[in-house]
Design a protein around this motif. Structure first.
Motif, short mmCIF file in Angstrom:
data_model
loop_
_atom_site.label_atom_id
_atom_site.label_comp_id
_atom_site.label_asym_id
_atom_site.label_seq_id
_atom_site.Cartn_x
_atom_site.Cartn_y
_atom_site.Cartn_z
N LEU A 49 -79.36 -55.98 -111.96
CA LEU A 49 -79.70 -57.41 -111.87
C LEU A 49 -79.23 -58.14 -113.12
O LEU A 49 -78.79 -59.30 -113.04
N VAL A 50 -79.33 -57.50 -114.25
CA VAL A 50 -78.85 -58.15 -115.49
C VAL A 50 -77.34 -58.36 -115.39
O VAL A 50 -76.83 -59.45 -115.71
N ASP A 51 -76.61 -57.35 -114.92
CA ASP A 51 -75.15 -57.51 -114.74
C ASP A 51 -74.86 -58.67 -113.79
O ASP A 51 -73.98 -59.50 -114.05
N MET A 52 -75.60 -58.70 -112.68
CA MET A 52 -75.39 -59.76 -111.70
C MET A 52 -75.70 -61.13 -112.31
O MET A 52 -74.97 -62.10 -112.10
N SER A 53 -76.78 -61.20 -113.08
CA SER A 53 -77.16 -62.51 -113.65
C SER A 53 -76.09 -63.00 -114.63
O SER A 53 -75.80 -64.20 -114.69
N ILE A 54 -75.48 -62.08 -115.35
CA ILE A 54 -74.42 -62.48 -116.29
C ILE A 54 -73.23 -63.03 -115.49
O ILE A 54 -72.67 -64.08 -115.82
#
Ligand code: SAH
Length: 281
Positions: free
Chosen positions: A171-176
């Protein structure tokens, strides 16, 4: 959880009021899908919760504008700055492809999480607005898609500091990636906005203390590190509870004492360990 489609008279559309049957979803607590988490139950169960069918098409400016206009009309947004950032940051870039970006409902984003409903993002922005002036610092715990984190970055500007923390690396990768496509990209590139993998219950000490702390998942009790990382004069917005949840607003006075009030009833995904979240509810 299961959504029941109801017919209910409500008001909407392009600056004129009219009564028309609208589709409302009523929360039913007996089911287990995460589809209708992260919302305000008061609005959800009453006539104020609405679908914005007329704005579902595509990710164009009419969708964003329509979403914001409805949130203003229903009294969720009263601040010009909140309206501006929610219109500037395209929710369509943050929801999974094929989802209805501008409908007032949470959307599943995988990993037993949801992007909060627009009215919930708007409510939290309104509650934190005074602590999101240019140059201020904000922490977004359970940053998920990064939508609210991006809104914070637009509000505090390049002189401010915004930190998003989520414990699901994907999710952090996606949010970036989401932020990189958005109008908040420059804040990420210049370093005033950062998104991290971590247990948000510990906060993010590196940039503490924060003027604003938002928690996007329901805690069973207020994590002490978050209270410690709140600046005197700062404000935290956090859903508290397990089955019955309330959105709490916590103000830290200049002398360090704490004042708490309840804003509304809500239904959020739990603030928990990664293992528990991925194991299901
Ligand atoms: N506010 C976000 C996401 C809300 S869903 C949005 O609207 O897009 C709640 C998020 O909290 C999920 O992404 C979940 O992974 C995260 N979360 C739950 N427990 C957490 C914890 N202990 N530490 C960090 N993130 C957590």
């Amino acid at each position: 959880m299961r959504a029941q489609v109801l017919l209910c008279p409500t008001i909407t559309a392009y600056g004129r009021l009219y009564c028309a049957p609208r589709r409302l979803h009523r929360y039913n607590s007996s089911s287990s899908s995460s589809q209708f988490l992260n919302l305000n139950l008061s609005r959800f169960s009453g006539a104020l919760f609405f679908h914005m069918e007329q704005f579902q098409s595509g990710t164009g400016s009419s969708g964003k504008r329509g979403m914001v206009e409805n949130l203003k009309r229903y009294g969720v947004i009263s601040s010009k700055r909140v309206a501006q950032v929610m219109e500037a940051l395209d929710r369509g870039l943050f929801v999974p492809v094929g989802s209805s970006a501008y409908v007032d409902t949470p959307v599943p984003i995988g990993y037993n999480a949801t992007i909060s409903a627009p009215h919930m993002h708007a409510t939290c922005l309104q509650l934190l607005e005074d602590k999101l002036h240019p140059g201020m610092r904000a922490l977004d715990v359970g940053s998920g898609t990064g939508y609210l984190t991006g809104c914070f970055a637009l509000m505090v500007g390049a002189e401010g500091r915004v930190v998003g923390v989520d414990h699901i690396p994907e999710l952090v990768d996606m949010s970036i990636k989401n932020i990189e496509k958005s109008v908040a990209a420059s804040f990420l590139n210049k370093g005033s906005l950062s998104l991290h993998v971590g247990d948000g219950r510990k906060g993010w000490q590196e940039f503490a203390p924060y003027d604003a702390i938002h928690v996007g998942a329901a805690a069973s009790e207020i994590p002490q590190p978050l209270l410690d990382q709140l600046k005197p004069g700062g404000r935290m917005v956090i859903p508290l509870g397990t089955y019955f949840q309330e959105l709490k607003v916590i103000d830290k006075n200049e002398d360090g004492s704490i004042k708490v009030h309840t804003e509304t009833s809500v239904r959020y995904v739990p603030l928990t360990s990664r293992v528990e979240q991925l194991g299901g509810f």
